[in-house]
Structures are given as C-alpha cells and as structure tokens.
Design a protein around this motif. Structure first.
Motif, mmCIF file in Angstrom:
data_model
loop_
_atom_site.group_PDB
_atom_site.id
_atom_site.type_symbol
_atom_site.label_atom_id
_atom_site.label_comp_id
_atom_site.label_asym_id
_atom_site.label_seq_id
_atom_site.Cartn_x
_atom_site.Cartn_y
_atom_site.Cartn_z
ATOM 1 N N GLY A 171 7.938 18.814 4.365
ATOM 2 C CA GLY A 171 6.800 19.387 3.891
ATOM 3 C C GLY A 171 6.278 20.302 4.939
ATOM 4 N N GLN A 172 5.256 21.260 4.470
ATOM 5 C CA GLN A 172 4.497 22.401 5.563
ATOM 6 C C GLN A 172 4.128 21.677 6.644
ATOM 7 O OE1 GLN A 172 1.232 23.754 5.503
ATOM 8 N NE2 GLN A 172 0.572 22.208 4.024
ATOM 9 N N ASP A 173 3.603 20.374 6.595
ATOM 10 C CA ASP A 173 2.951 19.734 7.592
ATOM 11 C C ASP A 173 3.959 19.400 8.541
ATOM 12 O OD1 ASP A 173 4.395 17.965 5.616
ATOM 13 O OD2 ASP A 173 3.213 16.379 6.503
ATOM 14 N N LEU A 174 5.346 19.266 8.514
ATOM 15 C CA LEU A 174 6.332 19.163 9.296
ATOM 16 C C LEU A 174 6.577 20.522 10.251
ATOM 17 C CD1 LEU A 174 9.742 17.349 9.506
ATOM 18 C CD2 LEU A 174 9.525 19.925 9.866
ATOM 19 N N LEU A 175 6.686 21.633 9.434
ATOM 20 C CA LEU A 175 6.662 22.745 9.983
ATOM 21 C C LEU A 175 5.655 23.252 11.230
ATOM 22 C CD1 LEU A 175 8.357 24.683 6.935
ATOM 23 C CD2 LEU A 175 9.614 23.545 8.909
ATOM 24 N N ARG A 176 4.169 22.719 10.516
ATOM 25 C CA ARG A 176 3.115 23.186 11.274
ATOM 26 C C ARG A 176 3.206 22.324 12.636
ATOM 27 N NH1 ARG A 176 -1.441 25.208 8.724
ATOM 28 N NH2 ARG A 176 -0.881 25.907 6.537
ATOM 29 N N ALA A 177 3.847 21.207 12.794
ATOM 30 C CA ALA A 177 4.037 20.374 13.856
ATOM 31 C C ALA A 177 4.941 20.795 14.945
ATOM 32 C CB ALA A 177 4.055 19.021 13.370
ATOM 33 N N LEU A 178 5.762 21.840 14.615
ATOM 34 C CA LEU A 178 6.897 22.186 15.457
ATOM 35 C C LEU A 178 6.209 22.848 16.710
ATOM 36 C CD1 LEU A 178 9.413 23.793 12.894
ATOM 37 C CD2 LEU A 178 9.575 21.667 14.154
ATOM 38 N N PRO A 179 6.946 22.722 17.858
ATOM 39 C CA PRO A 179 6.575 23.897 18.855
ATOM 40 C C PRO A 179 6.214 25.279 18.317
ATOM 41 C CG PRO A 179 8.202 22.308 19.556
ATOM 42 C CD PRO A 179 8.080 22.398 18.133
ATOM 43 N N ILE A 180 5.332 26.081 19.044
ATOM 44 C CA ILE A 180 5.059 27.262 18.245
ATOM 45 C C ILE A 180 6.141 28.305 18.690
ATOM 46 C CG2 ILE A 180 4.116 28.225 20.572
ATOM 47 C CD1 ILE A 180 2.040 29.644 18.828
ATOM 48 N N PRO B 55 2.220 38.433 1.026
ATOM 49 C CA PRO B 55 2.677 37.133 1.124
ATOM 50 C C PRO B 55 3.596 37.552 2.620
ATOM 51 C CG PRO B 55 2.825 37.423 -1.172
ATOM 52 C CD PRO B 55 2.358 38.825 -0.466
ATOM 53 N N THR B 56 4.303 38.522 2.576
ATOM 54 C CA THR B 56 5.353 38.910 3.803
ATOM 55 C C THR B 56 4.678 38.699 5.109
ATOM 56 O OG1 THR B 56 6.454 40.361 2.278
ATOM 57 C CG2 THR B 56 6.796 40.598 4.748
ATOM 58 N N PHE B 57 3.245 38.976 5.242
ATOM 59 C CA PHE B 57 2.626 38.889 6.421
ATOM 60 C C PHE B 57 1.712 37.846 6.490
ATOM 61 C CE2 PHE B 57 4.207 43.262 5.807
ATOM 62 C CZ PHE B 57 5.066 43.238 7.121
ATOM 63 N N SER B 58 1.722 36.841 5.581
ATOM 64 C CA SER B 58 0.974 35.793 5.734
ATOM 65 C C SER B 58 1.257 34.399 6.176
ATOM 66 C CB SER B 58 0.221 35.376 4.154
ATOM 67 O OG SER B 58 -0.325 34.090 4.336
ATOM 68 N N GLY B 59 1.035 33.967 7.314
ATOM 69 C CA GLY B 59 1.456 32.718 7.935
ATOM 70 C C GLY B 59 1.379 31.391 6.820
ATOM 71 N N GLU B 60 0.261 31.611 6.186
ATOM 72 C CA GLU B 60 0.118 30.257 5.289
ATOM 73 C C GLU B 60 1.386 30.492 4.032
ATOM 74 O OE1 GLU B 60 -1.953 27.740 5.222
ATOM 75 O OE2 GLU B 60 -3.518 28.376 6.724
ATOM 76 N N TYR B 61 1.447 31.603 3.650
ATOM 77 C CA TYR B 61 2.417 31.847 2.734
ATOM 78 C C TYR B 61 3.888 31.663 3.295
ATOM 79 C CZ TYR B 61 5.217 33.616 -1.040
ATOM 80 O OH TYR B 61 6.228 33.860 -2.227
ATOM 81 N N LEU B 62 4.222 31.991 4.395
ATOM 82 C CA LEU B 62 5.546 31.964 4.847
ATOM 83 C C LEU B 62 5.739 30.378 5.296
ATOM 84 C CD1 LEU B 62 5.501 35.148 7.208
ATOM 85 C CD2 LEU B 62 6.674 34.735 5.113
ATOM 86 N N VAL B 63 4.926 29.708 5.676
ATOM 87 C CA VAL B 63 5.075 28.283 6.011
ATOM 88 C C VAL B 63 5.464 27.397 4.861
ATOM 89 C CG1 VAL B 63 2.769 27.470 6.193
ATOM 90 C CG2 VAL B 63 4.542 26.391 7.512
ATOM 91 N N ALA C 222 8.980 28.408 3.564
ATOM 92 C CA ALA C 222 10.028 27.803 4.277
ATOM 93 C C ALA C 222 10.094 26.506 3.991
ATOM 94 C CB ALA C 222 9.534 27.878 5.778
ATOM 95 N N ALA C 223 8.919 25.665 3.846
ATOM 96 C CA ALA C 223 9.105 24.398 3.394
ATOM 97 C C ALA C 223 10.032 24.106 2.010
ATOM 98 C CB ALA C 223 7.648 23.771 3.319
ATOM 99 N N LYS C 224 9.677 25.056 1.046
ATOM 100 C CA LYS C 224 10.463 25.141 -0.192
ATOM 101 C C LYS C 224 11.913 25.277 -0.082
ATOM 102 C CE LYS C 224 6.681 26.011 -3.623
ATOM 103 N NZ LYS C 224 6.812 24.572 -4.269
ATOM 104 N N ALA C 225 12.192 26.135 0.886
ATOM 105 C CA ALA C 225 13.494 26.533 0.979
ATOM 106 C C ALA C 225 14.369 25.611 2.000
ATOM 107 C CB ALA C 225 13.410 27.974 1.707
ATOM 108 N N CYS C 226 13.825 24.753 2.891
ATOM 109 C CA CYS C 226 14.219 23.923 3.674
ATOM 110 C C CYS C 226 15.372 22.812 2.920
ATOM 111 C CB CYS C 226 13.357 23.020 4.430
ATOM 112 S SG CYS C 226 14.070 22.480 6.017
ATOM 113 N N THR C 227 16.470 22.615 3.691
ATOM 114 C CA THR C 227 17.316 21.536 3.113
ATOM 115 C C THR C 227 17.618 20.767 4.460
ATOM 116 O OG1 THR C 227 19.093 23.050 3.558
ATOM 117 C CG2 THR C 227 18.304 22.580 1.213
ATOM 118 N N PRO C 228 17.524 19.276 4.372
ATOM 119 C CA PRO C 228 16.610 18.703 3.495
ATOM 120 C C PRO C 228 15.337 19.061 3.484
ATOM 121 C CG PRO C 228 16.650 17.482 5.646
ATOM 122 C CD PRO C 228 17.445 18.782 5.831
ATOM 123 N N PRO C 229 14.622 18.650 2.313
ATOM 124 C CA PRO C 229 13.310 19.212 1.686
ATOM 125 C C PRO C 229 12.408 18.531 2.891
ATOM 126 C CG PRO C 229 14.493 18.368 -0.085
ATOM 127 C CD PRO C 229 15.343 17.903 1.139
#
Length: 110
Positions: A82-91, A62-70, A73-80
């Motif tokens: 989705g991982q789709d928002l994080l994927r849409a961020l600039p790289i 998990p430590t080296f998996s982008g799929e796991y990490l994103v 991060a979505a679960k840890a984010c406040t405010p909540p």
C-alpha cells in the motif's frame, strides 16, 4: 543521414530498492522492493487520478506530484504494497522511489 541523430532511449522499466537494513512495517520485514513500471496501464493512471480527485486533490502534472507518484509506485510494486508503506519509509528511500517513478514517466513522454 537523419537516422544518425535518431536515438531511441530505453525506458527504465523496473527499479529495485535494496534496503541497507531490513525495513519493518506492519509486522512484515522487507529487504528490497521492486517496481515494475511497465506493468502499469492507463487504467491504473486513471484510478490514481480518480482517487486523488475523490480526496479533493487535483493533479495538474502527475510527473511532478508526490501524491500521484507514491500511488503509482504502490501499484507497480512487487510484492504489492500500500502507499502507506511507502510513506513510512525513511525520506532517503522514499525519494529514491519517487525519483525512479518520475524518471520513468519522463522517459515515456517523448
């Protein structure tokens, strides 16, 4: 004498990414995102793994998996968010978040 060499590292319990300009996604505007890694539980980790397995994606580390990490991060984010928002961020912003999540996991593996 051995206590001199026993150093306990602090874990990076939270990370805040402040955007240079507001990030717009799905009708919302974000100026920053905060990730509270310490709020995550073992159940969160298992849920992420189960979600990935249901998609046919198996994670060895998990430590080296982008799929796991994103998803982490979505679960840890406040405010909540989705991982789709994080994927849409600039790289560059996505990589900062992914690196912070990876650093947290690495700090807890000691």
């Amino acid at each position: 004498m051995s206590d001199i060499f026993s150093v306990k590292e602090e874990t990076p319990a939270a990370y805040t990414l402040k955007f240079k300009k507001p990030f717009e996604y799905d009708g919302q505007s974000y100026t920053e995102l905060t990730f509270n890694w310490d709020a995550l539980t073992g159940e969160d980790s298992l849920a992420i793994e189960a979600e990935l397995q249901a998609m046919g994606k198996f994670i060895v580390s998990p430590t080296f998996s982008g799929e796991y990490l994103v998803r982490m991060a979505a679960k840890a984010c406040t405010p909540p968010v989705g991982q789709d928002l994080l994927r849409a961020l600039p790289i560059s912003d996505y990589n900062r978040i992914r690196s912070a999540a990876r650093s947290f996991l690495l700090s807890t593996e000691q």
